[in-house]
Scaffold this active site. Structure first.
Site, PDB file in Angstrom:
ATOM      1  N   PHE A 242      77.202 -42.449 -13.669  1.00  0.00           N
ATOM      2  CA  PHE A 242      76.549 -43.506 -14.444  1.00  0.00           C
ATOM      3  C   PHE A 242      77.379 -43.761 -15.693  1.00  0.00           C
ATOM      4  CE2 PHE A 242      73.770 -45.366 -17.598  1.00  0.00           C
ATOM      5  CZ  PHE A 242      73.150 -46.372 -16.869  1.00  0.00           C
TER       6      PHE A 242
ATOM      7  N   ASP B   5      83.761 -39.619 -20.015  1.00  0.00           N
ATOM      8  CA  ASP B   5      82.521 -40.190 -20.518  1.00  0.00           C
ATOM      9  C   ASP B   5      81.637 -39.030 -20.962  1.00  0.00           C
ATOM     10  OD1 ASP B   5      79.957 -41.127 -20.865  1.00  0.00           O
ATOM     11  OD2 ASP B   5      79.974 -42.460 -19.127  1.00  0.00           O
TER      12      ASP B   5
ATOM     13  N   LYS C  42      75.151 -42.006 -27.819  1.00  0.00           N
ATOM     14  CA  LYS C  42      73.900 -41.232 -27.884  1.00  0.00           C
ATOM     15  C   LYS C  42      73.743 -40.381 -29.148  1.00  0.00           C
ATOM     16  CE  LYS C  42      72.670 -41.027 -22.959  1.00  0.00           C
ATOM     17  NZ  LYS C  42      71.376 -41.723 -22.953  1.00  0.00           N
TER      18      LYS C  42
HETATM   19  N1  PLP Z   1      77.461 -43.063 -19.733  1.00  0.00           N
HETATM   20  C1  PLP Z   1      76.607 -42.050 -19.618  1.00  0.00           C
HETATM   21  C2  PLP Z   1      77.096 -40.741 -19.082  1.00  0.00           C
HETATM   22  C3  PLP Z   1      75.266 -42.193 -19.978  1.00  0.00           C
HETATM   23  O1  PLP Z   1      74.422 -41.170 -19.840  1.00  0.00           O
HETATM   24  C4  PLP Z   1      74.828 -43.438 -20.478  1.00  0.00           C
HETATM   25  C5  PLP Z   1      73.419 -43.662 -20.818  1.00  0.00           C
HETATM   26  O2  PLP Z   1      72.539 -43.007 -20.332  1.00  0.00           O
HETATM   27  C6  PLP Z   1      75.759 -44.480 -20.616  1.00  0.00           C
HETATM   28  C7  PLP Z   1      77.069 -44.261 -20.226  1.00  0.00           C
HETATM   29  C8  PLP Z   1      75.354 -45.810 -21.179  1.00  0.00           C
HETATM   30  O3  PLP Z   1      75.041 -45.675 -22.529  1.00  0.00           O
HETATM   31  P1  PLP Z   1      74.145 -46.767 -23.275  1.00  0.00           P
HETATM   32  O4  PLP Z   1      72.795 -46.714 -22.659  1.00  0.00           O
HETATM   33  O5  PLP Z   1      74.165 -46.354 -24.725  1.00  0.00           O
HETATM   34  O6  PLP Z   1      74.803 -48.077 -23.066  1.00  0.00           O
END
Ligand code: PLP
Length: 396
Positions: free
Chosen positions: A139, A223, A252
C-alpha cells in the site's frame, strides 16, 4: 433522536461516499485515550494508524503549535523559515542521510510517494530506465501515482488506466532476481506491509533488494510512512539492517497528527531534482515543521524509541498470555503489531473491542493491527489486557 443518530445522519448527508460510515464521533483525546460524543472513553491502541506517536494533546506538541501559529504559520516557498531548516537537518541526522542527503516536504504520505515517483522518473539513464517496481499486496497511497504502485488490484481497478511502467512483483528473492535489470528506475518497498495486515518481508529480502538495485543503477525507495519515526524500535525500520536506501518516504508519525510528509534522499539521489521540478504550497511550512520538531524532539528526549521496543515486547507477551486459540500469529516489529487470526472474524473482533472501549483495527478479514502511541506505559498495557480479553470473550 440521540446524539449518535444525529451525527450519523449528518455524516451521511454531508461527507463524500468514499468512506464507510464512521465507528464513533470522537471529540477529545488525552494521552492514550479518546472520548466520544456520548462521553464513552476508549483506549486508543491504533493512534490514528501510527500517527499520534505522543498520544493525544501532548504538551510538547500543543505548546509548539500554539507558539508557532501565533508567530508565523505559513509562508510561500519563495522563503524559508527556521523550523523548516531545523526539521530538514534533523531528518538528515536521524535517517543517517547526513550531508549528502536532501529533504523535500509535502503534506501526506501519498504526496511523499508522488515525489518519489518523480524522482524515479528522473533516474532515466540513457532513456531505457522506465520501469518502477513495487510489491504485490503493498500500500503506497490513494492519489493516482501512488495508487498505481499500490499492490492491491481491487483498489486500482476502478481508476485505471493509471501510471504506465509500474509492475507489481511478489515478495520473494526469486522475484527480485528476475525483475531487476538495467531498465528499472526504482524499486519501492515497505519494510513491513502495514495495510496488508502488518506482514513482515522474507528474511534477506531487503538486503538483496539493496544489492540488486545498487548493481543495476536503480533507486531503492523505502516507504516508511507507517514503520518510520520510532515505531519499530529504531528511528526507521531499515536501520535494523546494515545498509542505506536511496530514498525514504515519511509521513504519519512525524508531526503527531499535524499533516506532513517528506521525501529524504541519500547520496546521488539527492542530485536528481533541479529547481522548478517539484513543489507544494503547504509543504514544509513553519506550522507543520514546528510540530515535527516538537514531536521528534520529544521522542528523543523521552526515549520513546526504546519504549516502542519495550512496549512491543510487553504487548506480544500479553497477547501470548491471553492465549486465545483464535490468534495464531504475532507479526511486526516494536509497536507495530499484526495478529493473524485462525478465522476471518477480524472486523467482528475489532467491533467487539470498540464496544469494550478499545481501539484496534482490522486491515484485512483475518488480521488485527495494533499501533499504540509510543508513550504507553504499564497502566495502559494492563488496560489493554483487560479490554482485549473482554473483546475475545464477547466474540466466542
Ligand atoms: N504508504 C504507507 C505504507 C501507508 O501506510 C500509507 C497510509 O496508510 C500511505 C503510504 C499513504 O499515506 P497518506 O494516507 O498519508 O497519504
Amino acid at each position: 433522536m440521540n446524539s449518535t443518530d444525529d451525527w450519523r445522519q449528518r455524516f451521511g448527508g454531508a461527507m463524500m461516499g468514499s468512506y464507510s460510515p464512521p465507528l464513533a464521533m470522537l471529540v477529545r483525546g488525552q494521552g492514550a485515550h479518546v472520548w466520544d460524543i456520548d462521553g464513552k472513553r476508549y483506549l486508543d491502541f491504533l493512534a490514528g494508524i501510527a500517527v499520534n506517536a505522543l498520544g493525544h494533546a501532548h504538551p510538547a506538541l500543543v505548546d509548539a503549535v500554539s507558539a508557532q501559529v501565533a508567530t508565523l504559520a505559513h509562508v510561500s516557498n519563495y522563503f524559508s523559515t527556521p523550523p523548516q531548516l531545523e526539521l530538514a537537518e534533523r531528518l538528515l541526522r536521524i535517517t543517517g542521510a547526513g550531508e549528502g542527503g536532501r529533504v523535500f516536504f509535502c503534506n501526506s504520505g501519498t504526496e511523499g510517494i508522488e515525489a518519489a515517483i518523480k524522482l524515479a522518473r528522473l533516474n532515466r539513464g540513457d532513456g531505457s530506465r522506465t520501469r518502477i517496481l513495487s510489491l504485490v499486496n503493498s500500500f503506497h497511497g490513494r492519489t493516482t501515482g501512488s495508487l498505481a504502485l499500490t499492490g492491491k488490484a481491487a483498489l486500482r481497478e476502478p481508476f485505471e488506466p493509471l501510471l504506465p511502467g509500474v509492475e507489481h512483483i511478489e515478495s520473494t528473492l526469486e522475484a527480485l532476481e528476475e525483475a531487476i535489470d538495467d531498465t528499472v528506475a526504482a524499486l519501492v518497498v515497505e519494510p513491513i506491509k502495514g495495510e496488508a495486515g502488518v506482514l513482515d518481508l522474507p528474511e534477506g529480502f531487503l538486503e538483496r533488494a539493496r544489492e540488486l538495485t545498487a548493481q543495476h543503477g536503480a533507486l531503492l525507495i523505502l516507504d516508511e510512512i507507517q514503520t518510520g519515526v520510532g515505531r519499530t524500535g529504531t528511528w526507521f525500520a531499515f536501520q535494523q539492517y546494515d545498509f542505506q536506501p536511496d530514498a525514504l518516504v515519511l509521513a504519519k508519525g512525524i508531526a503527531g497528527g499535524v499533516p506532513i510528509g517528506a521525501l529524504v534522499t541519500f547520496g546521488w539521489a539527492s542530485d536528481l531534482f533541479t529547481p522548478g521540478q517539484h513543489g507544494s504550497t503547504f509543504g514544509g511550512n513553519p506550522l507543520a515543521t514546528a510540530a515535527g520538531n516538537a514531536v521528534l524532539g520529544e521522542i528523543e528526549r523521552a526515549g520513546l524509541i526504546g519504549n516502542a521496543g519495550r512496549l512491543g515486547e510487553r504487548l506480544r507477551t500479553i497477547v501470548a498470555e491471553i492465549g486465545s486459540p483464535l490468534i495464531t500469529e504475532i507479526r511486526g516489529q516494536g509497536a507495530l503489531i499484526g495478529l493473524g487470526l485462525s478465522a476471518p472474524v477480524a472486523a467482528d473482533l475489532a467491533a467487539a473491542a470498540l464496544r469494550a472501549g478499545l481501539i484496534v483495527n482490522a486491515p484485512n478479514p483475518s488480521s488485527i493491527r495494533i499501533a499504540p502511541p509510543l508513550i504507553v506505559g504499564e497502566t495502559e498495557l494492563e488496560e489493554f489486557r483487560l479490554l482485549f480479553t473482554q473483546a475475545l470473550e464477547a466474540l466466542s
